[in-house]
Design an enzyme around this catalytic site. Sequence first.
Site, short mmCIF file in Angstrom:
data_model
loop_
_atom_site.label_atom_id
_atom_site.label_comp_id
_atom_site.label_asym_id
_atom_site.label_seq_id
_atom_site.Cartn_x
_atom_site.Cartn_y
_atom_site.Cartn_z
N ASN A 95 0.83 -1.21 0.00
CA ASN A 95 0.00 0.00 0.00
C ASN A 95 0.86 1.25 0.00
O ASN A 95 1.89 1.31 0.68
CB ASN A 95 -0.91 0.00 1.23
CG ASN A 95 -1.85 -1.18 1.23
OD1 ASN A 95 -2.04 -1.81 0.18
ND2 ASN A 95 -2.42 -1.51 2.37
N ASP A 97 -0.50 4.12 0.97
CA ASP A 97 -1.03 5.00 2.02
C ASP A 97 -0.13 4.92 3.26
O ASP A 97 0.78 4.09 3.32
CB ASP A 97 -2.49 4.61 2.36
CG ASP A 97 -2.62 3.22 2.98
OD1 ASP A 97 -1.93 2.94 3.98
OD2 ASP A 97 -3.42 2.40 2.47
N HIS A 112 5.91 -0.69 -2.74
CA HIS A 112 5.37 -0.01 -3.93
C HIS A 112 5.41 1.52 -3.79
O HIS A 112 4.71 2.22 -4.53
CB HIS A 112 3.94 -0.48 -4.21
CG HIS A 112 3.89 -1.88 -4.75
ND1 HIS A 112 2.73 -2.60 -4.87
CD2 HIS A 112 4.87 -2.70 -5.21
CE1 HIS A 112 2.99 -3.80 -5.38
NE2 HIS A 112 4.29 -3.89 -5.57
N CYS A 123 17.41 13.94 -10.35
CA CYS A 123 18.43 13.59 -9.35
C CYS A 123 18.00 12.42 -8.46
O CYS A 123 18.77 12.00 -7.60
CB CYS A 123 18.79 14.80 -8.50
SG CYS A 123 17.56 15.24 -7.26
N CYS A 139 12.31 20.48 -7.92
CA CYS A 139 12.91 19.58 -6.94
C CYS A 139 13.62 20.40 -5.86
O CYS A 139 14.38 21.33 -6.18
CB CYS A 139 13.91 18.67 -7.66
SG CYS A 139 14.91 17.68 -6.52
N CYS A 142 17.76 19.46 -6.37
CA CYS A 142 18.60 19.92 -7.50
C CYS A 142 18.00 21.15 -8.19
O CYS A 142 18.63 21.71 -9.08
CB CYS A 142 18.82 18.78 -8.49
SG CYS A 142 17.34 18.34 -9.44
N GLY A 179 -5.09 -9.28 3.00
CA GLY A 179 -5.81 -8.36 2.11
C GLY A 179 -5.10 -8.08 0.80
O GLY A 179 -5.07 -6.95 0.33
N SER A 181 -4.60 -9.67 -3.32
CA SER A 181 -5.22 -10.59 -4.27
C SER A 181 -4.24 -11.60 -4.87
O SER A 181 -4.65 -12.50 -5.59
CB SER A 181 -5.87 -9.79 -5.41
OG SER A 181 -4.89 -9.04 -6.09
N LEU A 206 -10.45 -11.33 2.48
CA LEU A 206 -11.91 -11.36 2.38
C LEU A 206 -12.36 -12.60 1.62
O LEU A 206 -13.33 -13.26 1.98
CB LEU A 206 -12.40 -10.09 1.69
CG LEU A 206 -13.89 -9.84 1.69
CD1 LEU A 206 -14.41 -9.70 3.13
CD2 LEU A 206 -14.23 -8.58 0.91
#
Length: 237
Positions: A95, A97, A112, A123, A139, A142, A179, A181, A206
């Site tokens: 996730n 989040d 991820h 950079c 940025c 840089c 959770g 797949s 689930l």
Amino acid sequence: MSRNIFVLTGAGVSAESGLGTFRDKSGEGIWARFDPMKLATPEGFAADPKTVLAFYDERRRNLRNARPNVAHHALAKLEMGLAARGGHLTLVTQNIDNLHERAGSRRVVHMHGELLKARCVTCEGVDEWLGDLSQNDACAYCGTAGGMRPHVVWFGETPLEMSDIYRALLRADLFVAIGTSGAVYPAAGFVAEARALLIETCEINLEAADNASLFDDARYGPASETVPAWVEETLGA
Ligand code: OAD
């Protein structure tokens, strides 16, 4: 008995916090409504950066309104509880989040990437990013303008911290996927790696994942029920 547990989480752990999942059997996941090839690939970003940035801006706004749920809190409790018993939790999440951190988890591996960070393509500097991201932003490291992108791993890119993840798997005595797949590699392949290492495996989900047959054990139901129950059992054992 002290335990060294490796937990892999996916979108299902944040579903009850109001953040959508990508794929589900009802066909209402994020990737049923939006084209991942246009929104989650380097090629999609190169072709239409404005649309891709707007997609992640919307997700960043949704995250601001979301709260961790009892499954996130239970995993934070598991980290503390195992440490107090001489054990260890490795928490790897797919996730983007920050709900595990907001629930109190101290060490979270975001394989991820993270929605609340942006990265400079010039950079490679990574910076906290809480608001919208535009094509004109510069940025902080840089100074280059126009090269900031969400610090998320897109299809075709290599997930982050993979060598630390495989090292942690080698030390684990239980692998639990929560959770997710089982559709996206390399994360979907961790269970096979765990089996090859003779590590016990459990799926908490689930509904059965695509790779469900590879797990020794399974517990099905909403994460808000299954995860706190499993954590209590594990810490009580
Ligand atoms: P998916 O959306 O593919 O799968 C979500 C899983 O959570 C499914 O197995 C659901 O059955 C389950 N689920 C839904 N609601 C649940 C609940 N309340 N309690 C427990 N489980 C629930 O999400 P991921 O497997 O995380 O990658 O997806 C993997 C990657 O695909 C994501 O990290 C993302 C996506 O493309 C990138 O963006 C690179």
